[in-house]
Design a protein around this motif. Structure first.
Motif, PDB file in Angstrom:
ATOM      1  N   GLY A   2      52.210  23.223  19.859  1.00  0.00           N
ATOM      2  CA  GLY A   2      52.177  24.583  19.339  1.00  0.00           C
ATOM      3  C   GLY A   2      52.310  24.626  17.826  1.00  0.00           C
ATOM      4  N   TRP A   3      53.232  23.844  17.282  1.00  0.00           N
ATOM      5  CA  TRP A   3      53.397  23.797  15.832  1.00  0.00           C
ATOM      6  C   TRP A   3      52.136  23.258  15.159  1.00  0.00           C
ATOM      7  CZ3 TRP A   3      58.632  20.909  16.650  1.00  0.00           C
ATOM      8  CH2 TRP A   3      59.648  21.840  16.924  1.00  0.00           C
TER       9      TRP A   3
ATOM     10  N   ASP B 136      49.031  23.298  16.249  1.00  0.00           N
ATOM     11  CA  ASP B 136      47.924  24.257  16.315  1.00  0.00           C
ATOM     12  C   ASP B 136      48.091  25.355  15.270  1.00  0.00           C
ATOM     13  OD1 ASP B 136      46.494  22.984  18.272  1.00  0.00           O
ATOM     14  OD2 ASP B 136      47.275  24.192  19.929  1.00  0.00           O
ATOM     15  N   ALA B 137      49.330  25.830  15.094  1.00  0.00           N
ATOM     16  CA  ALA B 137      49.575  26.877  14.099  1.00  0.00           C
ATOM     17  C   ALA B 137      49.289  26.357  12.689  1.00  0.00           C
ATOM     18  CB  ALA B 137      51.014  27.378  14.211  1.00  0.00           C
TER      19      ALA B 137
ATOM     20  N   GLN C  60      55.463  26.232   7.197  1.00  0.00           N
ATOM     21  CA  GLN C  60      55.341  27.470   6.431  1.00  0.00           C
ATOM     22  C   GLN C  60      56.185  27.402   5.153  1.00  0.00           C
ATOM     23  OE1 GLN C  60      56.387  29.852   9.911  1.00  0.00           O
ATOM     24  NE2 GLN C  60      54.482  30.989   9.654  1.00  0.00           N
TER      25      GLN C  60
ATOM     26  N   ALA D 148      46.123  27.353   9.792  1.00  0.00           N
ATOM     27  CA  ALA D 148      46.473  27.952   8.508  1.00  0.00           C
ATOM     28  C   ALA D 148      46.253  27.038   7.311  1.00  0.00           C
ATOM     29  CB  ALA D 148      47.939  28.395   8.528  1.00  0.00           C
TER      30      ALA D 148
END
Length: 270
Positions: free
Chosen positions: A179-180, A182-183, A133, A187
């Motif tokens: 998890g990271w 997939d996020a 991010q 995005a």
């Protein structure tokens, strides 16, 4: 005595290197006028550990227009000041410590790009996916390669590489990266590259990657440049040192995958 033809060939090589570096400098200087960016559109190879990122990085780095250095670990770089009045001065210019840190990241990528003489720079540090991010906020024009490997294979590779650590820690590590990833995948733009496809049919996979990056595929990538063997620079196993793509190990059956990783495994299509 040096042969005239040999001398001309060497001079030609020197000119090509100089021209590539001039191109990199000129291109990066034109892209942004905000004073913060010298590299407007870096490429980030997002993956977990033990997913084949060193192999893909090495192949990309062999391309004449791509610079893919060792893991840069940008997220570990820090900017600080011993004096608060220095921080106050920077803030008066509209520069926070976080922003100065981002500029440091940018300059590190630019230095790698110029020294490498290419026009595209790729950073493949696995830990980047944890801070995707922040990376995307600073580089809104960045491009991404999403590398995937069977979670059970990643787990097996971790167990083999670090047998001194508890298996529960390896399971948690794979799940955390999953998890990271997939996020980030939800995005961020860019193709998903499977390690299994890269090893089974490297030419086809690399053609697709090159098309996305806007460069022509080069067969030299199949016999990639080898360098490095120290911790922190990626996986430097015997397979990597071979300089050629090795066939991936057979995939584990779903029943042999730790229960905590089975949902991730099926979600990724394995």
């Amino acid at each position: 005595m040096t042969e005239p033809g040999s001398l001309r060939s060497r001079l030609g090589d020197v000119r090509r290197v100089v021209n590539r570096r001039r191109f990199a400098l000129g291109r990066t200087a034109r892209l942004e006028d905000d004073g913060l960016h010298l590299v407007r559109s870096p490429v980030f190879l997002l993956s977990s550990v033990r997913s084949g990122s060193t192999l893909l990085r090495s192949m990309l780095d062999t391309h004449t227009q791509i610079v893919a250095p060792h893991e840069l670990h940008l997220g570990t770089m820090r900017v600080s000041s011993a004096k608060q009045y220095a921080v106050d001065s920077w803030e008066a210019l509209g520069l926070s410590l976080d922003e100065l840190q981002n500029v440091l990241w940018d300059r590190a990528l630019h230095l790698a790009l110029v020294r490498g003489g290419g026009r595209i720079v790729v950073d493949k540090t696995p830990q980047n996916v944890e801070i995707w991010q922040r990376i995307h906020a600073f580089w809104p024009h960045a491009r991404y390669l999403h590398l995937r490997r069977h979670p059970g294979s990643v787990y097996e590779s971790l167990v083999h590489a670090r047998p001194d650590q508890p298996t529960a820690a390896h399971v948690a590590n794979v799940a955390r990266y999953g998890g990271w990833l997939d996020a980030a995948r939800a995005a961020l733009p860019g193709p998903t590259v499977r390690y299994e496809d890269l090893t089974a049919d490297p030419a086809t996979t690399l053609r697709a990657v090159c098309a996305y990056l806007g460069v022509r595929y080069q067969t030299r990538m199949l016999t990639y440049r080898r360098s490095g063997n120290r911790g922190g620079l990626g996986d430097w196993s015997e397979n990597i040192h071979s300089g050629r793509v090795q066939q991936a190990r057979p995939l584990p059956a779903l029943a042999d995958v730790p229960a905590e990783l089975r949902d991730l495994t099926t979600a990724w299509g394995y």
